[in-house]
Design an enzyme around this catalytic site. Structure first.
Site, PDB file in Angstrom:
ATOM      1  N   GLU A  82      -4.818  -5.441  10.664  1.00  0.00           N
ATOM      2  CA  GLU A  82      -3.830  -4.398  10.902  1.00  0.00           C
ATOM      3  C   GLU A  82      -4.070  -3.770  12.272  1.00  0.00           C
ATOM      4  O   GLU A  82      -4.953  -2.922  12.419  1.00  0.00           O
ATOM      5  CB  GLU A  82      -3.930  -3.313   9.828  1.00  0.00           C
ATOM      6  CG  GLU A  82      -3.659  -3.818   8.425  1.00  0.00           C
ATOM      7  CD  GLU A  82      -3.424  -2.665   7.462  1.00  0.00           C
ATOM      8  OE1 GLU A  82      -2.348  -2.625   6.865  1.00  0.00           O
ATOM      9  OE2 GLU A  82      -4.306  -1.809   7.324  1.00  0.00           O
ATOM     10  N   LYS A 142      -0.086   4.238  -0.148  1.00  0.00           N
ATOM     11  CA  LYS A 142      -0.776   5.367   0.494  1.00  0.00           C
ATOM     12  C   LYS A 142      -0.637   6.605  -0.397  1.00  0.00           C
ATOM     13  O   LYS A 142      -0.602   6.492  -1.618  1.00  0.00           O
ATOM     14  CB  LYS A 142      -0.261   5.569   1.916  1.00  0.00           C
ATOM     15  CG  LYS A 142      -0.368   4.292   2.763  1.00  0.00           C
ATOM     16  CD  LYS A 142      -0.042   4.509   4.203  1.00  0.00           C
ATOM     17  CE  LYS A 142      -0.204   3.196   4.964  1.00  0.00           C
ATOM     18  NZ  LYS A 142       0.023   3.373   6.423  1.00  0.00           N
ATOM     19  N   SER A 155       3.758  -2.372  10.417  1.00  0.00           N
ATOM     20  CA  SER A 155       5.224  -2.268  10.478  1.00  0.00           C
ATOM     21  C   SER A 155       5.910  -3.560  10.030  1.00  0.00           C
ATOM     22  O   SER A 155       6.918  -3.969  10.595  1.00  0.00           O
ATOM     23  CB  SER A 155       5.681  -1.856  11.878  1.00  0.00           C
ATOM     24  OG  SER A 155       5.244  -0.545  12.182  1.00  0.00           O
ATOM     25  N   HIS A 194      -9.254   0.485   5.240  1.00  0.00           N
ATOM     26  CA  HIS A 194      -7.971   0.765   5.888  1.00  0.00           C
ATOM     27  C   HIS A 194      -8.193   1.692   7.077  1.00  0.00           C
ATOM     28  O   HIS A 194      -9.059   2.563   7.054  1.00  0.00           O
ATOM     29  CB  HIS A 194      -6.997   1.400   4.892  1.00  0.00           C
ATOM     30  CG  HIS A 194      -5.594   1.461   5.405  1.00  0.00           C
ATOM     31  ND1 HIS A 194      -5.176   2.444   6.282  1.00  0.00           N
ATOM     32  CD2 HIS A 194      -4.514   0.656   5.196  1.00  0.00           C
ATOM     33  CE1 HIS A 194      -3.898   2.247   6.580  1.00  0.00           C
ATOM     34  NE2 HIS A 194      -3.476   1.165   5.939  1.00  0.00           N
ATOM     35  N   ASN A 200       0.852  -1.188   0.000  1.00  0.00           N
ATOM     36  CA  ASN A 200       0.000   0.000   0.000  1.00  0.00           C
ATOM     37  C   ASN A 200       0.889   1.240   0.000  1.00  0.00           C
ATOM     38  O   ASN A 200       1.513   1.565   1.004  1.00  0.00           O
ATOM     39  CB  ASN A 200      -0.906  -0.030   1.239  1.00  0.00           C
ATOM     40  CG  ASN A 200      -1.781   1.203   1.349  1.00  0.00           C
ATOM     41  OD1 ASN A 200      -1.927   1.966   0.396  1.00  0.00           O
ATOM     42  ND2 ASN A 200      -2.358   1.412   2.517  1.00  0.00           N
ATOM     43  N   GLY A 259       2.981   1.997  10.920  1.00  0.00           N
ATOM     44  CA  GLY A 259       3.869   3.136  10.778  1.00  0.00           C
ATOM     45  C   GLY A 259       4.567   3.557  12.047  1.00  0.00           C
ATOM     46  O   GLY A 259       5.213   4.608  12.088  1.00  0.00           O
ATOM     47  N   GLU A 276      -6.786   4.208   8.141  1.00  0.00           N
ATOM     48  CA  GLU A 276      -6.739   5.642   7.850  1.00  0.00           C
ATOM     49  C   GLU A 276      -8.057   6.122   7.249  1.00  0.00           C
ATOM     50  O   GLU A 276      -8.491   7.244   7.510  1.00  0.00           O
ATOM     51  CB  GLU A 276      -5.558   5.940   6.927  1.00  0.00           C
ATOM     52  CG  GLU A 276      -4.221   5.747   7.629  1.00  0.00           C
ATOM     53  CD  GLU A 276      -3.063   5.490   6.695  1.00  0.00           C
ATOM     54  OE1 GLU A 276      -1.969   5.232   7.202  1.00  0.00           O
ATOM     55  OE2 GLU A 276      -3.267   5.531   5.453  1.00  0.00           O
TER      56      GLU A 276
END
Length: 254
Positions: free
Chosen positions: A167, A13, A213, A97, A11, A173, A99
């Site tokens: 996730e 992003k 990560s 996702h 991904n 991240g 986000e």
């Protein structure tokens, strides 16, 4: 070893340039060493960069959209519908996702609708689920995952083209990563949920990816777990070390 075919997703992003999309495709993606009978590899650039990747990609690497709209065609400025993605030759999409959920306010029901939309147009959907740090510390990880999955179950009966990407939000991240044991425990609980709420066939056949990560340093250890069927990779999918993550899955499956 699992009979499920591994999948490694990248991904990107909101990163990259047109020059990067072309050079990374040619210099890294097209030189990945893997057996497509063992591993599916899927990368997800921004919508603007999808055509550049699509024009240069080979090597059995697939491409995905990072998101699709809640709607079909129509007066929905800025949206890309599942039918448009299919028409452009794109066979995969991400939905849900963290986000999209946290920054853009997508509800469980929104994610379910988008998942259904992708499936309607013969796309394989990488459905993202996962808990926040406070939820992990509060011991409700499995409840959160079950809630997010149940919303999809309300709208979708056939899960054969769904890939679940677990996730843990606290590990995205951040450099923090769930230990192989913690990831395995959660993946096993997701599989148990599928068996109880969808079908045994769905539980046995649905691929469950780990994302959070993931790097070339930890992929080989994580993939040894029986219920981890691959990875959804963020930052590391923009680096040459992505090939080592693909290789770890390919070598373990082989």
């Amino acid at each position: 070893m699992s009979l499920r075919k591994y999948l490694v997703g990248g991904n990107w992003k909101s990163n990259g340039s047109m020059a990067f999309a072309k050079s990374f495709t040619n210099d890294v993606l097209n030189k990945l060493a893997f057996d497509p009978k063992n591993v599916d590899v899927v990368v997800s650039p921004t919508n603007l960069h999808l055509p550049a990747v699509q024009a240069n990609i080979g090597n059995n690497v697939n491409i995905a959209t990072q998101n699709i709209s809640l709607t079909g065609p129509g007066a929905f400025t800025g949206e890309v519908s599942a039918c448009m993605a299919q028409d452009a030759g794109i066979r995969y999409t991400l939905t849900g996702h963290s986000e999209r959920r946290s920054l853009f306010g997508e509800s469980d029901a929104d994610v379910a609708t988008k998942t259904k939309n992708g499936l309607m147009f013969d796309m394989t959907v990488l459905l993202c689920i996962g808990e926040q740090l406070a939820e992990r510390e509060g011991g409700v990880t499995n409840d959160v995952n079950a809630r997010q999955l149940a919303a999809v179950r309300e709208q979708v009966d056939d899960w054969s083209n769904i890939v679940i990407a677990y996730e843990p939000v606290w590990a995205i991240g951040t450099g923090k990563v769930a230990t192989p044991e913690v990831a395995q425990e959660t993946h096993a609980a997701i599989r148990e949920w599928l068996a109880a709420n969808v079908s045994k066939e769905a539980a046995d056949g649905t691929r469950i990816l780990y994302g959070g990560s993931v790097s070339d340093a930890n992929a080989a250890e994580l993939i040894t777990q029986p219920d981890i069927d691959g990875f959804l990779v963020g930052g590391a999918s923009l680096k040459p070390a992505f090939h080592q993550i693909v290789a770890a899955c390919n070598e373990h499956k082989a």
